[in-house]
Design an enzyme around this catalytic site. Structure first.
Site, short mmCIF file in Angstrom:
data_model
loop_
_atom_site.label_atom_id
_atom_site.label_comp_id
_atom_site.label_asym_id
_atom_site.label_seq_id
_atom_site.Cartn_x
_atom_site.Cartn_y
_atom_site.Cartn_z
N HIS A 1 -4.90 -9.82 3.06
CA HIS A 1 -6.35 -9.64 3.18
C HIS A 1 -6.86 -10.50 4.32
CE1 HIS A 1 -6.76 -8.50 -1.35
NE2 HIS A 1 -6.60 -7.42 -0.60
N ARG B 1 0.86 -1.19 0.00
CA ARG B 1 0.00 0.00 0.00
C ARG B 1 0.89 1.24 0.00
NH1 ARG B 1 -2.17 -3.74 3.59
NH2 ARG B 1 -4.34 -4.32 3.20
N ARG C 1 -0.95 -1.79 -6.55
CA ARG C 1 -1.19 -2.90 -5.61
C ARG C 1 -2.11 -3.94 -6.25
NH1 ARG C 1 -1.71 -4.90 -0.42
NH2 ARG C 1 -3.81 -5.29 0.35
N LYS D 1 -1.39 -2.44 8.31
CA LYS D 1 -2.38 -1.74 9.15
C LYS D 1 -2.38 -2.37 10.54
CE LYS D 1 -5.71 -0.69 5.45
NZ LYS D 1 -7.00 -1.10 4.89
N HIS E 1 -2.80 2.74 -5.57
CA HIS E 1 -3.54 1.52 -5.22
C HIS E 1 -3.73 0.61 -6.43
CE1 HIS E 1 -5.02 -0.14 -1.53
NE2 HIS E 1 -6.08 -0.64 -2.15
N TYR F 1 -10.60 -9.85 -7.36
CA TYR F 1 -9.70 -9.85 -8.51
C TYR F 1 -10.18 -10.79 -9.61
CZ TYR F 1 -6.82 -7.14 -5.47
OH TYR F 1 -6.39 -6.15 -4.64
#
Length: 196
Positions: A167, A49, A144, A73, A141, A176
């Protein structure tokens, strides 16, 4: 077959990746050229990211073990394998960067400070535009997303991609699949049964 509605994922094709990297390679500044090439290749080959790229330190790279440590994160840390292409570009950048300063930050500005999120966002948008890639909805993004899409297109399973992308839910990774909907529809529509 009905259309499957999923959140839109903007990603570059392999050909667009090549165009983007060729444009980055035309930057007349030797420092900016190697830094921006290393940064964009790192985006494309790690699925990082924007904030993860900005907060990378030199110590997060282990070129001997071919790994990169991403600060995710919520304070989570992931160690990912580093592709050979990324290693080559990062080595070239570090060689150029050594002459500038000893800051902890991996990617630095021309003023020898940690590069800002705004600068990275601006650079990615600028290079996409110069590459004649439609920039609407495209930015860091999208690089990514490109990583995940390239993995999917080379046959990697969703669980592997989920792990690399960090994820929490497989449903997030399954977005995707949308990029292959038309291929899948065409494949299924081409099926015939004997005597059918």
């Amino acid at each position: 077959l009905p259309k499957i509605r999923m959140g839109e994922v903007r990603a570059l094709s392999r050909e667009e990746c090549g165009r983007l990297l060729r444009v980055v390679g035309t930057n007349p500044s030797p420092f900016r050229k190697v830094r921006d090439m290393a940064m964009i290749v790192t985006f494309l080959l790690t699925g990082a990211r924007l904030r993860e790229i900005v907060y990378l330190d030199k110590d997060d790279l282990d070129l001997h073990q071919s790994t990169i440590r991403l600060h995710r994160k919520g304070g989570e840390v992931n160690i990912l394998p580093l592709a050979d292409t990324a290693k080559i570009e990062l080595k070239a950048y570090l060689k150029q960067r050594r002459r500038r300063n000893r800051a902890r930050a991996l990617f630095i500005s021309c003023r020898n400070q940690r590069i800002s999120r705004g600068t990275v966002w601006y650079l990615v948008k600028k290079y996409l535009k110069k590459s004649r890639i439609k920039t609407h909805g495209m930015g860091p993004h999208a690089l990514r997303h490109t990583f995940a899409t390239l993995l999917l297109n080379q046959g990697e399973n969703l669980r592997v991609i989920q792990s690399l992308m960090n994820h929490k839910s497989l449903a997030t990774t399954a977005r995707y699949l949308h990029s292959r909907n038309q291929e899948l529809v065409k494949a299924v529509n081409g099926l015939t049964l004997a005597g059918g």
